[in-house]
Write a protein that holds these residues in place. Sequence first.
Motif, PDB file in Angstrom:
ATOM      1  N   LEU A 110       0.837  -1.210   0.000  1.00 27.40           N
ATOM      2  CA  LEU A 110       0.000   0.000   0.000  1.00 27.40           C
ATOM      3  C   LEU A 110       0.867   1.253   0.000  1.00 27.40           C
ATOM      4  O   LEU A 110       0.500   2.270  -0.583  1.00 27.40           O
ATOM      5  CB  LEU A 110      -0.938  -0.009   1.207  1.00 27.40           C
ATOM      6  N   HIS A 111       2.016   1.171   0.676  1.00 32.14           N
ATOM      7  CA  HIS A 111       2.937   2.313   0.690  1.00 32.14           C
ATOM      8  C   HIS A 111       3.377   2.664  -0.735  1.00 32.14           C
ATOM      9  O   HIS A 111       3.523   3.833  -1.071  1.00 32.14           O
ATOM     10  CB  HIS A 111       4.144   1.986   1.568  1.00 32.14           C
ATOM     11  N   THR A 112       3.573   1.644  -1.586  1.00 30.30           N
ATOM     12  CA  THR A 112       3.993   1.930  -2.967  1.00 30.30           C
ATOM     13  C   THR A 112       2.876   2.597  -3.748  1.00 30.30           C
ATOM     14  O   THR A 112       3.140   3.251  -4.756  1.00 30.30           O
ATOM     15  CB  THR A 112       4.367   0.655  -3.736  1.00 30.30           C
ATOM     16  N   GLY A 113       1.608   2.430  -3.310  1.00 29.00           N
ATOM     17  CA  GLY A 113       0.496   2.928  -4.120  1.00 29.00           C
ATOM     18  C   GLY A 113       0.465   2.222  -5.470  1.00 29.00           C
ATOM     19  O   GLY A 113      -0.043   2.759  -6.443  1.00 29.00           O
ATOM     20  N   PHE A 114       1.056   1.058  -5.526  1.00 29.52           N
ATOM     21  CA  PHE A 114       1.130   0.257  -6.755  1.00 29.52           C
ATOM     22  C   PHE A 114       1.860   0.995  -7.874  1.00 29.52           C
ATOM     23  O   PHE A 114       1.611   0.763  -9.045  1.00 29.52           O
ATOM     24  CB  PHE A 114      -0.278  -0.177  -7.211  1.00 29.52           C
ATOM     25  N   GLN A 115       2.736   1.905  -7.473  1.00 32.82           N
ATOM     26  CA  GLN A 115       3.567   2.573  -8.472  1.00 32.82           C
ATOM     27  C   GLN A 115       4.963   1.985  -8.371  1.00 32.82           C
ATOM     28  O   GLN A 115       5.705   2.295  -7.444  1.00 32.82           O
ATOM     29  CB  GLN A 115       3.614   4.071  -8.221  1.00 32.82           C
ATOM     30  N   LEU A 116       5.293   1.145  -9.346  1.00 30.97           N
ATOM     31  CA  LEU A 116       6.591   0.483  -9.317  1.00 30.97           C
ATOM     32  C   LEU A 116       7.384   0.877 -10.552  1.00 30.97           C
ATOM     33  O   LEU A 116       6.810   1.238 -11.573  1.00 30.97           O
ATOM     34  CB  LEU A 116       6.409  -1.036  -9.268  1.00 30.97           C
ATOM     35  N   GLY A 117       8.687   0.844 -10.439  1.00 26.67           N
ATOM     36  CA  GLY A 117       9.534   1.207 -11.586  1.00 26.67           C
ATOM     37  C   GLY A 117      10.950   0.725 -11.341  1.00 26.67           C
ATOM     38  O   GLY A 117      11.236   0.055 -10.349  1.00 26.67           O
ATOM     39  N   TRP A 118      11.835   1.085 -12.245  1.00 23.81           N
ATOM     40  CA  TRP A 118      13.232   0.666 -12.102  1.00 23.81           C
ATOM     41  C   TRP A 118      13.963   1.714 -11.275  1.00 23.81           C
ATOM     42  O   TRP A 118      14.672   2.545 -11.822  1.00 23.81           O
ATOM     43  CB  TRP A 118      13.874   0.479 -13.475  1.00 23.81           C
ATOM     44  N   ASN A 119      13.755   1.731  -9.991  1.00 24.06           N
ATOM     45  CA  ASN A 119      14.391   2.748  -9.168  1.00 24.06           C
ATOM     46  C   ASN A 119      14.659   2.204  -7.768  1.00 24.06           C
ATOM     47  O   ASN A 119      14.278   1.077  -7.443  1.00 24.06           O
ATOM     48  CB  ASN A 119      13.510   4.006  -9.109  1.00 24.06           C
ATOM     49  N   VAL A 120      15.316   3.038  -6.968  1.00 22.56           N
ATOM     50  CA  VAL A 120      15.749   2.609  -5.634  1.00 22.56           C
ATOM     51  C   VAL A 120      14.543   2.246  -4.764  1.00 22.56           C
ATOM     52  O   VAL A 120      14.610   1.347  -3.927  1.00 22.56           O
ATOM     53  CB  VAL A 120      16.617   3.703  -4.975  1.00 22.56           C
ATOM     54  N   HIS A 121      13.425   2.928  -4.991  1.00 23.88           N
ATOM     55  CA  HIS A 121      12.238   2.699  -4.166  1.00 23.88           C
ATOM     56  C   HIS A 121      11.677   1.304  -4.400  1.00 23.88           C
ATOM     57  O   HIS A 121      11.373   0.572  -3.464  1.00 23.88           O
ATOM     58  CB  HIS A 121      11.196   3.774  -4.466  1.00 23.88           C
ATOM     59  N   THR A 122      11.552   0.951  -5.677  1.00 25.39           N
ATOM     60  CA  THR A 122      11.035  -0.379  -5.998  1.00 25.39           C
ATOM     61  C   THR A 122      12.043  -1.457  -5.612  1.00 25.39           C
ATOM     62  O   THR A 122      11.656  -2.561  -5.214  1.00 25.39           O
ATOM     63  CB  THR A 122      10.684  -0.450  -7.495  1.00 25.39           C
ATOM     64  N   LEU A 123      13.337  -1.134  -5.692  1.00 27.13           N
ATOM     65  CA  LEU A 123      14.335  -2.124  -5.263  1.00 27.13           C
ATOM     66  C   LEU A 123      14.096  -2.496  -3.794  1.00 27.13           C
ATOM     67  O   LEU A 123      14.096  -3.666  -3.426  1.00 27.13           O
ATOM     68  CB  LEU A 123      15.751  -1.568  -5.433  1.00 27.13           C
ATOM     69  N   ALA A 124      13.886  -1.464  -2.964  1.00 29.63           N
ATOM     70  CA  ALA A 124      13.639  -1.732  -1.545  1.00 29.63           C
ATOM     71  C   ALA A 124      12.398  -2.602  -1.385  1.00 29.63           C
ATOM     72  O   ALA A 124      12.378  -3.549  -0.585  1.00 29.63           O
ATOM     73  CB  ALA A 124      13.470  -0.417  -0.782  1.00 29.63           C
ATOM     74  N   TYR A 125      11.364  -2.306  -2.167  1.00 26.79           N
ATOM     75  CA  TYR A 125      10.123  -3.085  -2.082  1.00 26.79           C
ATOM     76  C   TYR A 125      10.368  -4.531  -2.492  1.00 26.79           C
ATOM     77  O   TYR A 125       9.943  -5.467  -1.805  1.00 26.79           O
ATOM     78  CB  TYR A 125       9.056  -2.446  -2.973  1.00 26.79           C
TER      79      TYR A 125
END
Lengths: 291, 600
Positions: A110-125
């Motif tokens: 839910l924290h991602t808001g289902f917005q994923l991509g090739w970045n540091v944020h999605t890597l952590a997820y």
Amino acid sequence: MARQAAQSGRVRSDGTHEGFLRHENFRWLKIATIISLLAIVSYLLIDVQPRHNGGSWFGYTLGTIGVLIILWLSLIGIRKRKMSRGHWSLKAWTSAHVYLGLSLIVIGTLHTGFQLGWNVHTLAYVLMMIVILSGVWGISVYATLPKVMSANRDQTTEAQMLASLRSIDRQLHDAAQPLDQNHAELVRSSLDQDPFGGGIIRRMANRYPACKTRKAHDEILLIMGSQPGDKDDPLEKVGSLLGRKRAILARTRKHLQLKSMLEIWLYLHVPLTFALIAALVAHIVSVFFYW
Amino acid sequence: MSFLIRQISRTSDGREIIRAYPHDLREIIIGRDASCEIHLADLAVELRHARLTLQENGKLDVVALAGNGFEVDGSKTSQAIIDPAGGAELRFGSHLLVISVEDAVVVITAERIEVLSDSTQEKDEIGLFTLRALMPGRRQMAWALSIIILLALLVWPIQTFYNYQNAEKRPAGFHADSLWSSGSLSSSHAGLGMDCQSCHTEAFVAVPDSSCVACHDDVHDHADPKRLKLAKAPLNWDGKISRKIADGFNRPEGRCVECHTEHEGAGPMEETKQQFCSSCHTDMDKRLTDTKIANAGDFGTAHPQFKPEVITANGSPPKRERISLDQKPVEDSGLKFPHNIHLSNTNGVARMAGRMGKQFGFGQALDCKDCHVKTPDGVQFQPIDMEQSCAMCHSLGIEKIGDTVRTLRHGDPKMVVADIRAFYRAGGPYRVRTQQVMEGRKRPGDYARSQPYYAYFGSVNYSRADSAIRSVFSKGGACYDCHTVIAPPAGSDNWQVQKVYQTSRYMMKGWFDHAAHDTETCSSCHAAKQSGSASELLLPGIKTCRTCHGGEASNADVPSSCAMCHSFHADDGAPWVPKFDMTRKRDLSKTRIENDKARK
């Protein structure tokens, strides 16, 4: 998954033992479920414009809760080395570790808001999800594999497995002395090979295509099949010894496979937890750096 | 005695057992066969592997008897001459044979130096049953992964930031801080993709408005910032908390990016939501007591009637006022024009349109489009041009010379007067000339086939220029029928025609796009067929709009947020809205039929 594992968890009928999954009548399962439901309901009720994402106030709240849970969960590595009793016994701690860890799937997603991509944020997820899923895998193998293992061991210990292997090797060595060089070479190749060698994949798949013992046994069976049976033929004895060695190897290798499956998840779970913490540091710093 | 063979073996606890076998032979055999003088229980050794011959000169000749050779002092061979006095090491399979001389006897010491089998050698048994030997250590992996991640995703991007901090523009190509991007930029900002610092100018400082204004230098405030602050609704408790937290984290209020959120994915930027406007405008008069702007919250339920800006007094410049359509405002454009006569399906206009259809592309009657031409963008209509539109039927011709028709000059009364005087001064038989001019035709509808039209002067004596001039400017004359004529004082020729002002945009605070309403007919909104006077404003009221449009969250055919018509940073152009997809709603023609019915 957790529920399944819980049902097959180790619970004695006399009630003296209660597994960490069932601890205090699933107290932590209930707490984690409440946390997850709260997160889902508020996600649906709170109208974040233009759409949910980690950068809204609600996103920051979920992120803060998530990172606090992650840090607490990782403390089990320290906690498990110190014994204590009562509410914060290791069992209670492990129970909380498992269920709060599972609730992170909800909070993190839910924290991602289902917005994923090739970045540091999605890597952590992604790292977080791998860590959680490896933990789920760990619990499920702990719940199912020991039974399979003891069926395979059939009351032999690991030391006995190796001792019988050594014994059969010595007998093979003696029995092969009169053989001519071609046949002796087959036996020697079986003796010289490390029957458990190879990498992690070979061990987990329990596939040993280059097994010299199997090759020697097959060839000697083939030779004996074309010759009239002779009880005193040393080749006959070597053949039967190789057959026994083959059976011992099969059981031991199966045992190694099961043990590796019991162990491998920790090789993902632990190092990736540290990788996750590193990625979280980068994730959080980057958010504030480009505020 | 020639040879002394010493065979060394070990007990399980490592104790040495030495057995000595003397041989009084010149030749001995080494092999696995028990009959050999040197018997090696070694599967790598052939049954009869090699022969040792003690030569006359005291040297040893070693010859391999089968395919497998042996090693002498570490090198492989199948035959060797050895001086026992000098000593040597022979290797057969797993056994080492050391040759020496003791008391003139060749001593050969044989010992197994390799284990019998792989499993019998000393091994870490615990290690075998764990993955420790097969996997890199957990601690090493943890360190390695953490360091790689911190270097690649923290140190490198920060280094990139400081590297280009004073640079005007980054070179094209990959930049590490793009790994921090939480999502693609909108299509209009896509070009900035790798240049994070075009917006994120300072570390740990929220994107300032100056970043936006660097390019968007013509954007102005919505209103006076002080009044803007006054107009804002007071925050409720959760708003106060998040404001406090935002202040604590150095996120100032009212920045451009609060509404214009970025990194929300490729494609057009998000439409501004109704709430951004309604939070102030729903009950703004409570806080801004002197405001002239009516409250508005939701188009469907809480929006005032339109207040078009109409010309209330003609003049130069004309006086324009915003008047609510509820007050049925009239417009003084300076023009006389009955739409109903021109759009009739049955009268003379219609018959004439039918006859002239071929020449001008009319249908069986006149249609709006025959006179009203859209602007190239389709949003508005071009002003009516007399020569282009009216003159198709209402000619100002006064004389035909050859094939050319001389016309009075439209828009220039002085020239009209001069032209008529010149016409009369030219002499000749007035009757013939004037008849042609003055009696050629009266009105469209009285048109004679293949004849040109002429300016109509009314029923007067045409024999003199003065009366012809007066006639053309008076009731029944060509000018007077469409225009407001200002008569000159007696004895003067200074006839004047009031200037005509055509309004191209009535909704000065909103934006109406005709192109977006291509699905509608003109008459579904404009009741032109029923209008007998040009002063009637043919604008539809909000009720008409609401038959299709409702508020943002409504079930109307076209849910419409404020931003569909209004722009926060209003200017003369259209408000920015993403393209509205008409196909996403049900067929609008059904609505139109219902609307038309309702209006009738």
